[in-house]
Design a protein around this motif. Sequence first.
Motif, PDB file in Angstrom:
ATOM      1  N   ASP A 169       0.829  -1.200   0.000  1.00 25.03           N
ATOM      2  CA  ASP A 169       0.000   0.000   0.000  1.00 25.03           C
ATOM      3  C   ASP A 169       0.871   1.260   0.000  1.00 25.03           C
ATOM      4  OD1 ASP A 169      -2.578   1.322   0.123  1.00 25.03           O
ATOM      5  OD2 ASP A 169      -1.998   1.876   2.186  1.00 25.03           O
ATOM      6  N   LYS A 170       1.923   1.272   0.826  1.00 27.94           N
ATOM      7  CA  LYS A 170       2.837   2.423   0.861  1.00 27.94           C
ATOM      8  C   LYS A 170       3.502   2.624  -0.500  1.00 27.94           C
ATOM      9  CE  LYS A 170       4.278   2.220   5.729  1.00 27.94           C
ATOM     10  NZ  LYS A 170       5.436   1.989   6.619  1.00 27.94           N
ATOM     11  N   ARG A 186      14.641   5.404  -4.322  1.00 32.17           N
ATOM     12  CA  ARG A 186      15.109   5.422  -2.931  1.00 32.17           C
ATOM     13  C   ARG A 186      13.957   5.152  -1.958  1.00 32.17           C
ATOM     14  NH1 ARG A 186      15.989  11.044  -1.102  1.00 32.17           N
ATOM     15  NH2 ARG A 186      13.802  10.715  -0.702  1.00 32.17           N
ATOM     16  N   ASP A 187      12.835   5.847  -2.155  1.00 31.88           N
ATOM     17  CA  ASP A 187      11.688   5.677  -1.253  1.00 31.88           C
ATOM     18  C   ASP A 187      11.124   4.256  -1.301  1.00 31.88           C
ATOM     19  OD1 ASP A 187      11.994   8.300  -0.494  1.00 31.88           O
ATOM     20  OD2 ASP A 187      10.276   9.056  -1.646  1.00 31.88           O
ATOM     21  N   LEU A 188      11.071   3.675  -2.507  1.00 33.78           N
ATOM     22  CA  LEU A 188      10.567   2.303  -2.629  1.00 33.78           C
ATOM     23  C   LEU A 188      11.486   1.306  -1.923  1.00 33.78           C
ATOM     24  CD1 LEU A 188       9.258   2.287  -6.316  1.00 33.78           C
ATOM     25  CD2 LEU A 188       7.925   2.522  -4.213  1.00 33.78           C
ATOM     26  N   VAL A 189      12.788   1.506  -2.056  1.00 31.88           N
ATOM     27  CA  VAL A 189      13.733   0.618  -1.371  1.00 31.88           C
ATOM     28  C   VAL A 189      13.613   0.788   0.139  1.00 31.88           C
ATOM     29  CG1 VAL A 189      16.193   0.123  -1.000  1.00 31.88           C
ATOM     30  CG2 VAL A 189      15.324   0.446  -3.320  1.00 31.88           C
ATOM     31  N   ASP A 199      11.662   3.132   6.052  1.00 31.94           N
ATOM     32  CA  ASP A 199      11.071   4.396   5.602  1.00 31.94           C
ATOM     33  C   ASP A 199      10.811   5.364   6.760  1.00 31.94           C
ATOM     34  OD1 ASP A 199       9.221   2.201   5.989  1.00 31.94           O
ATOM     35  OD2 ASP A 199       7.599   3.569   5.444  1.00 31.94           O
ATOM     36  N   ASN A 200      10.700   4.857   7.990  1.00 36.05           N
ATOM     37  CA  ASN A 200      10.512   5.720   9.160  1.00 36.05           C
ATOM     38  C   ASN A 200      11.755   5.732  10.051  1.00 36.05           C
ATOM     39  OD1 ASN A 200       7.848   6.471   8.505  1.00 36.05           O
ATOM     40  ND2 ASN A 200       7.087   4.521   9.311  1.00 36.05           N
ATOM     41  N   ALA A 201      12.870   5.263   9.543  1.00 37.92           N
ATOM     42  CA  ALA A 201      14.104   5.172  10.326  1.00 37.92           C
ATOM     43  C   ALA A 201      14.814   6.527  10.385  1.00 37.92           C
ATOM     44  CB  ALA A 201      15.025   4.116   9.721  1.00 37.92           C
TER      45      ALA A 201
END
Length: 181
Positions: A14-15, A44-47, A54-56
């Motif tokens: 979903d993200k 980058r965002d997909l990886v 992604d929230n790190a």
Amino acid sequence: MKPTLPLLSWTMQDKMDRKIEAFRAKDGHETYTQQAKDVKRLIRDLVYIIYGVDNASAAVKSKYSRMIKDTAREWDTDDPALSHIQKYLNRLMSGKLESASLYIEKAVNLKDANTTAIRSAHGRSNALKRHSPRSAIKQSALEYYDSHRQDFSSKKDAARALEKRFPGIAFATYQRALQGR
């Protein structure tokens, strides 16, 4: 550092879908450099999503960003179907943003031109195959007309006679063919 790739959960999927939709929603009027930056950011965002970072923190994301760049810069495929993508990613991740965008645009245009040329050639070839027997009949009929022209009172009369003598071709076709003779 190459972490193992996890299976995608529905949340991750979903993200990723939302990121891809946001990318697609852009108007497309940016410069080549901006478009390349957007693609790089999407990758980058997909990886980040795939590896669950992604929230790190920025420090963790930085390690993954380095992994992405290193992998994409050095990627070399033996699969011809992926060669353009490989060159694009190699340039993109090396910071050659405009070069990457120009390259992929040329590759797409070349593919479009090749596809059009192939379709056109197939179309001509198929048309010749399909019409070849009829063309031979028509050519024989016109040769007959040329050698027996005096036997006909008019071209209309000749077209009717040719239609009967050389069946398979319509009267109107013979009539049009005789107009220029």
